[in-house]
Design a protein around this motif. Structure first.
Motif, mmCIF file in Angstrom:
data_model
loop_
_atom_site.group_PDB
_atom_site.id
_atom_site.type_symbol
_atom_site.label_atom_id
_atom_site.label_comp_id
_atom_site.label_asym_id
_atom_site.label_seq_id
_atom_site.Cartn_x
_atom_site.Cartn_y
_atom_site.Cartn_z
ATOM 1 N N MET A 1 1.504 16.445 11.534
ATOM 2 C CA MET A 1 1.633 15.008 11.298
ATOM 3 C C MET A 1 0.336 14.443 10.707
ATOM 4 O O MET A 1 0.361 13.659 9.747
ATOM 5 C CB MET A 1 1.959 14.264 12.603
ATOM 6 C CG MET A 1 3.244 14.722 13.303
ATOM 7 S SD MET A 1 4.738 14.635 12.302
ATOM 8 C CE MET A 1 5.025 16.396 11.988
ATOM 9 N N GLU A 2 -0.791 14.841 11.258
ATOM 10 C CA GLU A 2 -2.073 14.312 10.800
ATOM 11 C C GLU A 2 -2.427 14.817 9.410
ATOM 12 O O GLU A 2 -3.023 14.097 8.610
ATOM 13 C CB GLU A 2 -3.161 14.667 11.812
ATOM 14 C CG GLU A 2 -2.978 13.944 13.146
ATOM 15 C CD GLU A 2 -3.949 14.386 14.220
ATOM 16 O OE1 GLU A 2 -4.667 15.401 13.988
ATOM 17 O OE2 GLU A 2 -3.996 13.752 15.289
ATOM 18 N N ARG A 3 -2.033 16.041 9.102
ATOM 19 C CA ARG A 3 -2.307 16.585 7.767
ATOM 20 C C ARG A 3 -1.548 15.797 6.706
ATOM 21 O O ARG A 3 -2.086 15.479 5.649
ATOM 22 C CB ARG A 3 -1.933 18.063 7.721
ATOM 23 C CG ARG A 3 -2.308 18.743 6.407
ATOM 24 C CD ARG A 3 -2.301 20.245 6.541
ATOM 25 N NE ARG A 3 -2.730 20.893 5.314
ATOM 26 C CZ ARG A 3 -3.327 22.075 5.269
ATOM 27 N NH1 ARG A 3 -3.583 22.724 6.394
ATOM 28 N NH2 ARG A 3 -3.678 22.624 4.114
ATOM 29 N N GLU A 4 -0.292 15.463 6.989
ATOM 30 C CA GLU A 4 0.484 14.672 6.014
ATOM 31 C C GLU A 4 -0.142 13.307 5.803
ATOM 32 O O GLU A 4 -0.226 12.822 4.672
ATOM 33 C CB GLU A 4 1.931 14.515 6.488
ATOM 34 C CG GLU A 4 2.833 13.812 5.480
ATOM 35 C CD GLU A 4 2.822 12.286 5.557
ATOM 36 O OE1 GLU A 4 3.302 11.637 4.603
ATOM 37 O OE2 GLU A 4 2.330 11.741 6.582
ATOM 38 N N GLN A 5 -0.597 12.682 6.879
ATOM 39 C CA GLN A 5 -1.211 11.357 6.752
ATOM 40 C C GLN A 5 -2.429 11.412 5.834
ATOM 41 O O GLN A 5 -2.642 10.523 5.004
ATOM 42 C CB GLN A 5 -1.615 10.831 8.132
ATOM 43 C CG GLN A 5 -0.436 10.467 9.024
ATOM 44 C CD GLN A 5 -0.835 10.318 10.480
ATOM 45 O OE1 GLN A 5 -1.963 9.962 10.787
ATOM 46 N NE2 GLN A 5 0.090 10.606 11.389
ATOM 47 N N THR A 6 -3.206 12.465 5.949
ATOM 48 C CA THR A 6 -4.410 12.611 5.132
ATOM 49 C C THR A 6 -4.065 12.943 3.684
ATOM 50 O O THR A 6 -4.550 12.295 2.746
ATOM 51 C CB THR A 6 -5.319 13.710 5.710
ATOM 52 O OG1 THR A 6 -5.693 13.362 7.045
ATOM 53 C CG2 THR A 6 -6.563 13.892 4.868
ATOM 54 N N VAL A 7 -3.218 13.945 3.490
ATOM 55 C CA VAL A 7 -2.906 14.444 2.140
ATOM 56 C C VAL A 7 -2.069 13.429 1.353
ATOM 57 O O VAL A 7 -2.242 13.287 0.140
ATOM 58 C CB VAL A 7 -2.168 15.797 2.239
ATOM 59 C CG1 VAL A 7 -1.638 16.243 0.878
ATOM 60 C CG2 VAL A 7 -3.086 16.866 2.820
ATOM 61 N N CYS A 8 -1.178 12.718 2.035
ATOM 62 C CA CYS A 8 -0.212 11.839 1.352
ATOM 63 C C CYS A 8 -0.520 10.353 1.531
ATOM 64 O O CYS A 8 0.362 9.511 1.351
ATOM 65 C CB CYS A 8 1.196 12.149 1.835
ATOM 66 S SG CYS A 8 1.700 13.858 1.531
ATOM 67 N N GLY A 9 -1.751 10.026 1.882
ATOM 68 C CA GLY A 9 -2.140 8.628 1.964
ATOM 69 C C GLY A 9 -1.332 7.823 2.952
ATOM 70 O O GLY A 9 -1.062 6.646 2.726
ATOM 71 N N ASP A 10 -0.944 8.466 4.055
ATOM 72 C CA ASP A 10 -0.176 7.798 5.115
ATOM 73 C C ASP A 10 1.174 7.275 4.628
ATOM 74 O O ASP A 10 1.691 6.274 5.137
ATOM 75 C CB ASP A 10 -0.981 6.665 5.739
ATOM 76 C CG ASP A 10 -0.555 6.351 7.176
ATOM 77 O OD1 ASP A 10 0.247 7.125 7.738
ATOM 78 O OD2 ASP A 10 -1.002 5.330 7.714
ATOM 79 N N ALA A 11 1.740 7.933 3.620
ATOM 80 C CA ALA A 11 3.121 7.606 3.244
ATOM 81 C C ALA A 11 4.027 7.908 4.429
ATOM 82 O O ALA A 11 3.774 8.847 5.193
ATOM 83 C CB ALA A 11 3.548 8.439 2.038
ATOM 84 N N GLU B 1 0.809 -1.219 0.000
ATOM 85 C CA GLU B 1 0.000 0.000 0.000
ATOM 86 C C GLU B 1 0.842 1.268 0.000
ATOM 87 O O GLU B 1 0.306 2.369 -0.159
ATOM 88 C CB GLU B 1 -0.916 0.004 1.232
ATOM 89 C CG GLU B 1 -1.976 -1.087 1.210
ATOM 90 C CD GLU B 1 -2.810 -1.108 2.475
ATOM 91 O OE1 GLU B 1 -2.391 -0.459 3.472
ATOM 92 O OE2 GLU B 1 -3.862 -1.763 2.481
ATOM 93 N N GLY B 2 2.161 1.149 0.194
ATOM 94 C CA GLY B 2 3.023 2.325 0.240
ATOM 95 C C GLY B 2 3.077 2.992 1.593
ATOM 96 O O GLY B 2 3.614 4.100 1.719
ATOM 97 N N LYS B 3 2.560 2.330 2.628
ATOM 98 C CA LYS B 3 2.594 2.900 3.973
ATOM 99 C C LYS B 3 3.843 2.483 4.741
ATOM 100 O O LYS B 3 4.124 3.003 5.822
ATOM 101 C CB LYS B 3 1.328 2.488 4.739
ATOM 102 C CG LYS B 3 0.059 3.046 4.100
ATOM 103 C CD LYS B 3 -1.194 2.607 4.838
ATOM 104 C CE LYS B 3 -2.440 3.172 4.163
ATOM 105 N NZ LYS B 3 -3.687 2.749 4.841
ATOM 106 N N ILE B 4 4.573 1.519 4.204
ATOM 107 C CA ILE B 4 5.887 1.107 4.711
ATOM 108 C C ILE B 4 6.833 1.088 3.530
ATOM 109 O O ILE B 4 6.466 0.632 2.443
ATOM 110 C CB ILE B 4 5.838 -0.294 5.353
ATOM 111 C CG1 ILE B 4 4.966 -0.297 6.615
ATOM 112 C CG2 ILE B 4 7.245 -0.809 5.684
ATOM 113 C CD1 ILE B 4 4.739 -1.688 7.206
ATOM 114 N N VAL B 5 8.050 1.590 3.718
ATOM 115 C CA VAL B 5 9.080 1.474 2.685
ATOM 116 C C VAL B 5 10.277 0.723 3.255
ATOM 117 O O VAL B 5 10.555 0.786 4.453
ATOM 118 C CB VAL B 5 9.521 2.847 2.132
ATOM 119 C CG1 VAL B 5 8.350 3.561 1.473
ATOM 120 C CG2 VAL B 5 10.147 3.719 3.222
#
Length: 432
Positions: free
Chosen positions: A272-282, A36-40
């Motif tokens: 932190m929460e804004r990035e999770q929303t905007v960037c799909g939790d990348a 899903e791209g949430k872990i690299v």
């Protein structure tokens, strides 16, 4: 085939298996996160001696140490020394930010010894090689391709700073503090052209897919002081970074997002929460953040405070700050101090978030303290050598017999030691 390709096919690579084991999490959870791209898992196919490292919000918080020369200071030998210190004290990844001469040879020497994922900022080498007035697509792609072939695991690409955002940043107290961001903004202003990294993004993705290079989407408009935090320029760029995350995922290229910067404590959770929303939790990779601007020489403490809060609220990796931040190029001792400060910050957040196995070390050192097992305390400490040195220093300065293994420290001595009294009381209760 990238780690993301394999995960999407439900194939657990050796790297995915290793991350699951180290993190004490189910393999299926790591597979899902990578797909899903949430872990690299930054792991270039040409970096042969790398130990895989997972970066993601559900994993233990990772820290990065920046090394590299400048046009005014350092040499290959000094950078290798910094690398060894960073790895010894626990850096999970290392970035080579060299901007002076011998960039390619320094990077090759670092890669040969670096067992952690290695990151770079290609624009530095592009400017060093071609000058700041030449961002031709062919030259950008040449440098990125050469670094990928060498074995670089992740690259910071400032593709989200669009031409229309530059005027927003120039309203700030400190303007643009990112080196890459400032170089690109100046070029766009002078030429009237759009960001060349944004324009060439599809070709960059092709190179990254071939070598499984993770893209670290750089925040060229990160705030450089508290007065500029959470402003229109920062969030406009973040929206574009969110777009680029989804382009990376479509291309099966791993990606993470870089973040601020200088941010007051009360704005960290929102960021932190804004990035999770905007960037799909990348995975969010943040610099500090620095929470006060008036502590030069102590910025490793100031930034570690912000980093701890950032990690608690969802940041996946913290970029360390050293005492030399805002003052000069860090030396080897600065690297050690920065790594330790940020290891503490990351660990504190992970303990509070109850991530698997994270409190084991704290419980072990508490057991050792109860038993006055000094060697076990040193062994379990984040910086054993420093703990041992301070213990010996205290003994040398006291009037007590110089007993390294004694059942007290020089703060209380034998008569006022609460731990000794507690041990005696426990023994009496248990003997009844």
């Amino acid at each position: 085939m990238t780690q993301m390709d394999y995960a999407g096919m439900n194939i657990a690579t050796p790297q995915i298996k290793h991350v699951a084991e180290v993190e004490q999490l189910p393999e299926e959870l790591i597979l899902k996160g990578v797909a899903e791209g949430k872990i690299v898992i930054p792991c270039n196919i040409n970096h042969k001696n790398i130990v895989p490292c997972g970066i993601g919000r559900i994993l233990r918080t990772k820290i990065n140490a920046n090394i590299g020369n400048s046009t005014l200071s350092s040499c290959p030998g000094a950078e290798k020394s910094k690398l060894n210190i960073a790895l010894h004290y626990g850096a999970d990844t290392v970035m080579d930010l060299s901007t002076g001469g011998e960039i390619t040879s320094i990077r090759q020497a670092i890669l040969a010894e670096c067992t952690a994922p290695l990151g770079t900022v290609p624009i530095y080498e592009i400017v060093a090689r071609y000058g700041s007035c030449d961002f031709a697509k062919e030259k950008i792609l040449t440098v990125i391709r050469e670094q990928a072939e060498q074995g670089v695991d992740y690259m910071t690409i400032h593709a989200g700073l669009l031409k229309k955002y530059v005027p927003l940043a120039l309203k700030r107290k400190l303007g643009i503090v990112s080196r890459g961001g400032a170089l690109l903004a100046a070029w766009m202003q002078e030429t009237g052209q759009e960001n060349p990294f944004y324009e060439a993004f599809d070709e960059i993705l092709e190179i990254c897919h071939k070598y499984d290079v993770t893209l670290s989407l750089g925040d060229g408009l990160r705030p450089g002081c508290l007065a500029d935090a959470s402003d229109e320029a920062q969030f406009a760029e973040l929206d574009t970074l969110g777009e680029l995350v989804f382009r990376c995922r479509q291309a099966k290229v791993q990606s993470m997002v870089e973040g601020p910067g200088h941010v007051p404590l009360d704005q960290i959770q929102m960021n932190m929460e804004r990035e999770q929303t905007v960037c799909g939790d990348a995975p969010f990779y943040i610099l500090g953040p620095v929470v006060v601007d008036c502590a030069p020489g102590y910025d490793h403490f100031v930034a570690a405070m912000g980093g701890m809060m950032g990690a608690y609220h969802g940041a996946a990796m913290l970029c360390y700050v050293t005492p030399k931040e805002h003052l000069g190029l860090p030396n080897a001792d600065d690297v050690r101090r920065g790594v330790i400060a940020f290891k503490i910050a990351a660990h504190a957040a992970d303990v509070a978030l109850k991530k698997p196995g994270c409190r084991d070390r704290d419980d072990a050192i508490s057991d050792a303290r109860a038993k006055f097992d000094w060697e076990k305390q040193f062994e379990t400490a984040l910086d054993p050598a420093w703990a041992k040195e301070l213990r010996q220093q205290a003994l040398d300065e006291s009037s007590a017999p110089n007993q390294h293994g004694s059942e007290y420290c020089t703060m209380c001595g034998p008569d006022f030691c609460s731990v000794r009294l507690s041990a005696r009381l426990k023994k009496e209760v248990n003997s009844r």
